[in-house]
Design an enzyme around this catalytic site. Structure first.
Site, short mmCIF file in Angstrom:
data_model
loop_
_atom_site.label_atom_id
_atom_site.label_comp_id
_atom_site.label_asym_id
_atom_site.label_seq_id
_atom_site.Cartn_x
_atom_site.Cartn_y
_atom_site.Cartn_z
N HIS A 21 -13.78 9.25 16.61
CA HIS A 21 -12.98 10.16 15.72
C HIS A 21 -13.02 9.44 14.20
O HIS A 21 -13.21 10.27 13.39
CB HIS A 21 -11.72 10.48 16.28
CG HIS A 21 -11.55 10.83 17.56
ND1 HIS A 21 -12.26 12.28 17.90
CD2 HIS A 21 -11.26 10.48 18.65
CE1 HIS A 21 -12.07 12.40 19.14
NE2 HIS A 21 -11.47 11.59 19.59
N ASN A 35 5.16 -1.24 0.28
CA ASN A 35 4.31 -1.54 1.36
C ASN A 35 2.71 -1.48 1.12
O ASN A 35 2.06 -2.30 1.39
CB ASN A 35 4.47 -0.70 2.72
CG ASN A 35 3.55 -1.23 3.99
OD1 ASN A 35 3.74 -2.30 4.60
ND2 ASN A 35 2.63 -0.21 4.29
N ARG A 67 1.54 -4.57 -0.73
CA ARG A 67 1.46 -5.68 0.02
C ARG A 67 0.26 -5.56 1.01
O ARG A 67 -0.39 -6.60 1.42
CB ARG A 67 2.65 -5.94 1.15
CG ARG A 67 3.94 -6.05 0.44
CD ARG A 67 4.96 -6.64 1.34
NE ARG A 67 5.26 -5.72 2.27
CZ ARG A 67 6.28 -4.83 2.17
NH1 ARG A 67 7.07 -5.05 1.17
NH2 ARG A 67 6.48 -3.76 2.94
N ASN A 107 -4.50 -5.08 -0.98
CA ASN A 107 -5.55 -6.11 -1.30
C ASN A 107 -4.56 -7.44 -0.68
O ASN A 107 -3.94 -7.83 -1.62
CB ASN A 107 -5.77 -6.35 -2.58
CG ASN A 107 -6.82 -7.28 -3.04
OD1 ASN A 107 -7.16 -8.03 -2.22
ND2 ASN A 107 -7.58 -7.24 -4.25
N HIS A 164 -2.80 -10.46 -3.05
CA HIS A 164 -1.36 -10.33 -2.75
C HIS A 164 -0.86 -11.88 -2.15
O HIS A 164 0.38 -12.10 -2.61
CB HIS A 164 -0.89 -9.30 -1.61
CG HIS A 164 0.49 -9.33 -1.15
ND1 HIS A 164 0.86 -9.99 -0.04
CD2 HIS A 164 1.79 -8.95 -1.72
CE1 HIS A 164 2.06 -10.19 0.16
NE2 HIS A 164 2.67 -9.32 -0.94
N TYR A 190 5.62 -15.67 -6.98
CA TYR A 190 6.94 -15.37 -6.23
C TYR A 190 7.64 -16.42 -5.90
O TYR A 190 8.75 -16.62 -6.10
CB TYR A 190 6.78 -13.97 -5.37
CG TYR A 190 7.77 -13.53 -4.66
CD1 TYR A 190 8.91 -12.59 -5.39
CD2 TYR A 190 8.23 -13.99 -3.62
CE1 TYR A 190 10.05 -12.12 -5.14
CE2 TYR A 190 9.64 -13.34 -3.21
CZ TYR A 190 10.29 -12.57 -3.91
OH TYR A 190 11.74 -12.10 -3.58
N SER A 231 0.43 -9.26 -12.63
CA SER A 231 -0.70 -8.31 -12.19
C SER A 231 -0.91 -7.18 -13.05
O SER A 231 -2.40 -6.98 -13.25
CB SER A 231 -0.14 -7.64 -10.92
OG SER A 231 -1.13 -6.92 -10.41
N HIS A 258 -4.97 -6.88 -14.75
CA HIS A 258 -5.79 -5.71 -14.82
C HIS A 258 -6.07 -5.15 -16.17
O HIS A 258 -7.29 -4.93 -16.10
CB HIS A 258 -4.79 -4.74 -13.81
CG HIS A 258 -4.94 -5.19 -12.44
ND1 HIS A 258 -4.17 -5.99 -11.74
CD2 HIS A 258 -5.60 -4.55 -11.60
CE1 HIS A 258 -4.51 -5.97 -10.45
NE2 HIS A 258 -5.18 -5.22 -10.52
#
Length: 475
Positions: free
Chosen positions: A64, A343, A346, A349, A353, A361, A384, A388
């Site tokens: 499927h 979420n 996280r 990528n 991350h 962090y 980030s 970018h």
């Protein structure tokens, strides 16, 4: 069996004061015990690499799910047929040239030479700096000064060798967009890998030299072979060893590389059929045109999003992982099932991350003694967004901070509004709606600015021309 033995040794070494530890400790030298302590600490606090497949490889075994893949292939065939039919009607013959691809990847020999220089410098300079610092650190009377000197040289190399020079080559030679993307993305990747290599090994040297024994610490610096492997490996977190598969499936590698090539032609037809005809003829800018443009750009934007994800995060990384027998293939998770943007960030990528999580962090929380978690998250978003926007600005040749504003404003806002406590299908629908709309805004605004730069270039107006124009307007 090797993993079982390693786990037994690690558990035995952690049983301080036990009879088992007293039996094992005399058999280990000081260097071996230091290595073991570092290994145990890093395994408890850092990313764990295990052998696992990519999620799409598992899903494509289900009929499927594989049908959805076949639907995208059918859509590509329709794009090709429509292009051939329209060209045959307009030209009276089949037009099989790919002028857009030839232009986008222009000056490719210069790209290859520049990349080789970048790669060799990233291989030699950081390793020599780390090794020289580790040799001089134990016997130095000015360890802080030595560390500052080595760190300054590393920052100088990162800023000039990997930062300024590739950007200067890109802008000085006027490379086309795809060639620019190759060099700039490789520039960012190598800078992140160099930071990870230094960050992981300098901690090892420091922890080994705290006893003040003055012993040689060069054993704590890995050989050049693991570092060379790391520069090619599809991860941004350095380890001396990674879980490896027993053999290479070359048919799998060929399949993934062909899929990358197919995605490249897919993106070509998306731009040729859906983007260029819409933006090539500039219109007066008003609210109605803007709204229609955004919604008409959603389909090509979503297709570009899917193609970029499938081509790079699945096919390209899996091809290199297979050639290197790299076992951990979790380059992404099931981001399409996300019910929150937290979420999604996280799981979209995982490779990037993990780097942001461990080296931005967590390091900020360590420096602030875990007192400013909101500030740490803000710094992650800022880093980030800036990277970018830097990539897009250099590759497109103009500064138009649409992505930066979307990322820092709406992205951060959605990260707190659509948080992990939001569950249920409706939140997944909201996430997809916002994602689709954001892709439409990006494609619309960047495409409009691209053609505005071509048809409406900024030129300096002389005083005579300004006075002539003023007289015309006054009359």
């Amino acid at each position: 069996m090797d993993e079982f033995v390693d786990s037994v040794v690690e558990e035995s070494s952690s049983l301080g004061g036990s009879s088992l530890n007293s039996h094992f400790s005399p058999l280990l030298s000081d260097k071996e015990r230091a290595k073991l302590r570092h290994t145990r600490v890093s395994q408890n606090q850092c990313k764990q690499f295990v052998i696992r497949r990519s999620l799409l490889d598992e899903l494509f075994e289900v009929d499927h799910i594989r049908t959805i893949y076949h639907m995208f292939i059918a859509l590509l065939i329709l794009f090709i047929l429509s292009t051939l039919v329209v060209d045959f009607i307009d030209e009276g013959r089949l037009v099989l040239d790919f002028d857009l691809l030839v232009y986008a990847f222009g000056q490719f020999p210069l790209v290859v030479v520049t990349w080789i220089c970048m790669f060799m410098s990233a291989l030699v300079v950081p390793y020599v700096l780390l090794h020289s610092w580790a040799v001089a650190y134990p016997t130095s009377r000015h360890r802080s000064l030595l560390t500052l000197l080595a760190g300054g040289l590393l920052l100088l190399y990162q800023g000039l060798g990997l930062g300024f020079l590739p950007t200067y080559i890109v802008l000085r030679n006027g490379l086309p967009p795809a060639s620019r993307f190759i060099l700039i993305l490789e520039q960012v990747r190598l800078m992140m890998k160099v930071h990870s290599f230094i960050r992981e090994n300098i901690q090892r040297v420091w922890s080994s030299g705290r006893d003040g024994s003055g012993m040689d610490l060069t054993w704590s610096v890995p050989q050049v072979t693991p570092y060379l492997y790391f520069l090619f490996a599809p991860t941004l977190i350095y380890r001396d060893n990674y879980p490896r598969n027993p053999y290479v499936r070359w048919s799998y590698v060929a399949t993934k590389l062909l899929q990358v090539l197919g995605c490249l032609f897919y993106a070509y037809y998306v731009f040729v059929r859906l983007c260029i005809p819409q933006f090539r003829s500039l219109q007066l800018f008003d609210l109605r045109v803007m709204v229609l443009c955004v919604f008409n750009s959603i389909l090509p934007g979503v297709l570009v999003l899917f193609l970029g994800f499938f081509a790079f995060l699945h096919c390209w990384l899996n091809a290199f992982a297979e050639m290197l027998r790299f076992g951990d293939r979790m380059f992404y998770k099931d981001w399409w099932n996300s019910t929150s943007f937290a979420n999604y960030y996280r799981t979209w990528n995982v490779v990037v991350h993990d780097w942001l999580y461990y080296y931005v962090y967590r390091d900020f929380l360590w420096m602030s003694q875990k007192r400013f978690r909101a500030a740490a998250m803000f710094i992650v978003f800022t880093v980030s967004a800036v990277v970018h926007e830097y990539v897009l600005a250099i590759c497109f040749g103009f500064f138009y901070p649409v992505l930066f504003c979307l990322f820092m404003c709406f992205g951060m806002m959605f990260n707190f509004i659509l948080h992990d406590r939001r569950k249920g299908p409706v939140w997944n629908v909201i996430m997809w709606t916002a994602l689709f709309l954001g892709q439409g805004v990006l494609i619309c605004l960047y495409s409009q600015e691209w053609y505005a730069q071509i048809y409406c270039p900024l030129q300096e107006v002389s005083t005579a021309e300004y006075q002539l124009e003023a007289r015309i307007l006054s009359n």
